[in-house]
Design a protein around this motif. Structure first.
Motif, PDB file in Angstrom:
ATOM      1  N   UNK A 293       0.818  -1.211   0.000  1.00 11.59           N
ATOM      2  CA  UNK A 293       0.000   0.000   0.000  1.00 11.59           C
ATOM      3  C   UNK A 293       0.856   1.267   0.000  1.00 11.59           C
ATOM      4  N   UNK A 294       0.379   2.279  -0.711  1.00  5.84           N
ATOM      5  CA  UNK A 294       0.944   3.611  -0.562  1.00  5.84           C
ATOM      6  C   UNK A 294       0.653   4.071   0.862  1.00  5.84           C
ATOM      7  N   UNK A 295       1.694   4.514   1.553  1.00  2.71           N
ATOM      8  CA  UNK A 295       1.550   4.913   2.956  1.00  2.71           C
ATOM      9  C   UNK A 295       1.467   6.428   3.123  1.00  2.71           C
ATOM     10  N   UNK A 296       2.240   7.138   2.317  1.00  6.45           N
ATOM     11  CA  UNK A 296       2.287   8.593   2.473  1.00  6.45           C
ATOM     12  C   UNK A 296       2.723   9.223   1.155  1.00  6.45           C
ATOM     13  N   UNK A 301       6.319  14.327  -6.160  1.00  2.00           N
ATOM     14  CA  UNK A 301       7.180  13.314  -6.751  1.00  2.00           C
ATOM     15  C   UNK A 301       7.715  12.276  -5.796  1.00  2.00           C
ATOM     16  N   UNK A 302       7.395  12.349  -4.522  1.00  4.26           N
ATOM     17  CA  UNK A 302       7.892  11.399  -3.521  1.00  4.26           C
ATOM     18  C   UNK A 302       6.705  10.634  -2.931  1.00  4.26           C
ATOM     19  N   UNK A 303       6.738   9.322  -3.074  1.00  2.00           N
ATOM     20  CA  UNK A 303       5.692   8.451  -2.535  1.00  2.00           C
ATOM     21  C   UNK A 303       6.368   7.428  -1.622  1.00  2.00           C
ATOM     22  N   UNK A 304       5.837   7.264  -0.424  1.00  2.00           N
ATOM     23  CA  UNK A 304       6.358   6.276   0.527  1.00  2.00           C
ATOM     24  C   UNK A 304       5.402   5.082   0.533  1.00  2.00           C
ATOM     25  N   UNK A 351      10.069   7.316  -6.449  1.00  2.00           N
ATOM     26  CA  UNK A 351      10.189   8.616  -7.102  1.00  2.00           C
ATOM     27  C   UNK A 351       9.404   8.599  -8.407  1.00  2.00           C
ATOM     28  N   UNK A 352       8.631   9.662  -8.638  1.00  2.00           N
ATOM     29  CA  UNK A 352       7.833   9.731  -9.858  1.00  2.00           C
ATOM     30  C   UNK A 352       7.582  11.163 -10.270  1.00  2.00           C
ATOM     31  N   UNK A 358      -1.273   9.201  -7.313  1.00  2.00           N
ATOM     32  CA  UNK A 358      -1.170   8.243  -6.220  1.00  2.00           C
ATOM     33  C   UNK A 358      -1.572   8.883  -4.894  1.00  2.00           C
ATOM     34  N   UNK A 359      -2.318   8.093  -4.093  1.00  2.00           N
ATOM     35  CA  UNK A 359      -2.799   8.540  -2.793  1.00  2.00           C
ATOM     36  C   UNK A 359      -2.601   7.432  -1.764  1.00  2.00           C
TER      37      UNK A 359
END
Length: 398
Positions: A293-296, A301-304, A351-352, A358-359
């Motif tokens: 899962x996407x967490x944060x 451009x930064x997805x955790x 990185x994107x 994305x959420x």
């Protein structure tokens, strides 16, 4: 009601949906790709007159071992005494431990296994001292141990390097009544070279084996000759299919990673196989992914992502493949603008593009390089159908 993929809660429940009912991250194997790979490699071995003993250390999943045996595998290869005992307990009747049996406690595990289960077991030897230790131990146990001489390469891993070492080893085995020399083994995957070096090693393996057979060194009429990892299996199969090898030996191939393949080193190796063998039918398919899962989304451009080193191999960075937004039932492909740039224990930095959709809560499927080092992080995994429903929850036994 959720099905947790942790040892305290048991196997993932059959029929539950991966995206809504399974705690993520989760190790996922796609059933259709798995079945394709299972039969693809079995057909290749059959065409070359070889038998398969797939390396079980890749998955350590008895449920997959049984599928391989049912599809025609001669046996299962393993790396340690403990792994071998697990396989025997789970009903595998022929085990090739492609490693030396070292240490009294490990010898005892094998001795107990031989007494308790109906198992045709083999291990490797490459030193006079190990032969002496094995001979004394199994004689005291009143058991016979079947061994294969391991042939190695300079600057490689284990295995005899010279004819002098081979001669000394054969003499040592013949001096131990509790040991039976049943064949010759090698592993071409340790060669850091091109095809000529690999072909040269396999040719030497066959030559040494034929020479030993001609001198009556083996304890059986049809000894084993075995090699093959998951990168050069086509060259091993070709060498083993030559008339002199097929007539003299039971030729055994041992690839392991083919069953689930990957999105990294073995995908690259497969490209080499296809380049060398243009007539091969369609390639192996990546069957293993990690869903997380996407967490944060803390900055542009930064997805955790809730995925880390404890969940996936990190020889190379995980490969983002597809994302399911919100409650969507169909994924969106992630193109090469997206890449994993850092991996911590339980967080992945993705990185994107600065502007993206994305959420938190979105679900991403990641590919991995090196399946062996992904499976060993999981006690259970989900075998899923094309609708991402859990067809079966399978256990690993590392």
């Amino acid at each position: 009601m959720f099905s947790l993929t942790c040892p305290q809660k048991g196997l993932p429940v059959t029929g539950r949906h991966l995206l809504t009912d399974i705690s993520l991250p989760a190790l996922v194997v796609h059933q259709t790709a798995l079945e394709h790979n299972l039969h693809w490699m079995q057909r290749l071995a059959d065409r070359h007159g070889a038998v398969l003993a797939p390396h079980g250390k890749t998955t350590m999943a008895p449920g997959l071992f049984r599928r391989q045996i049912a599809a025609g595998a001669w046996g299962i290869t393993l790396a340690t005494a403990v792994q071998s005992a697990v396989a025997a307990k789970e009903g595998i009747e022929r085990i090739l431990m492609a490693n030396q049996l070292i240490g009294r406690a490990n010898m005892q595990i094998v001795a107990d296994m031989l007494r308790q289960y109906r198992v045709d077991f083999y291990c490797l030897v490459d030193s006079v001292e190990n032969v002496r230790q094995l001979g004394q131990f199994f004689a005291a146990q009143q058991l016979t141990l079947q061994v294969l001489l391991e042939l190695g390469v300079a600057n490689g891993r284990c295995g005899c390097r010279s004819d002098e070492q081979i001669d000394a080893l054969i003499a040592a085995v013949q001096a131990e009544p509790a040991l039976e020399l049943c064949g010759v083994e090698g592993y071409e995957g340790v060669i850091n070279g091109e095809q000529p070096q690999v072909d040269g090693f396999i040719e030497r393996l066959v030559t040494v084996a034929l020479g030993l057979k001609n001198t009556g060194a083996f304890n059986r009429a049809q000894p084993l000759i075995t090699a093959s990892g998951s990168a050069w299996y086509d060259r091993v199969a070709a060498a083993f299919s030559q008339q002199q090898a097929r007539d003299a030996f039971l030729t055994v191939m041992r690839p392991g990673c083919y069953l689930v393949h990957d999105h990294g080193i073995y995908q690259q190796a497969q490209q080499g196989v296809l380049a060398r063998q243009p007539r091969l039918e369609e390639a192996l398919l990546p069957a293993m992914e990690i869903f997380a899962c996407v967490q944060s989304v803390p900055e542009p451009g930064r997805v955790i992502v809730a995925l880390g080193k404890r969940d996936i191999a990190h020889d190379d960075m995980p490969v983002p493949l597809r994302v399911w937004h919100g409650h969507a039932t169909q994924p969106v492909a992630l193109d090469n603008r997206w890449r994993a740039i850092k991996l911590m224990d339980q967080h992945l930095f993705l990185q994107g593009p600065a502007e993206h959709a994305l959420q938190p809560g979105d679900i991403i499927a990641f590919g991995a390089s090196h399946p062996c080092l992904t499976f060993d992080k999981w006690r259970y995994f989900c075998l899923v159908n094309e609708q991402l429903e859990v067809a079966e929850g399978l256990e690993t036994c590392f």
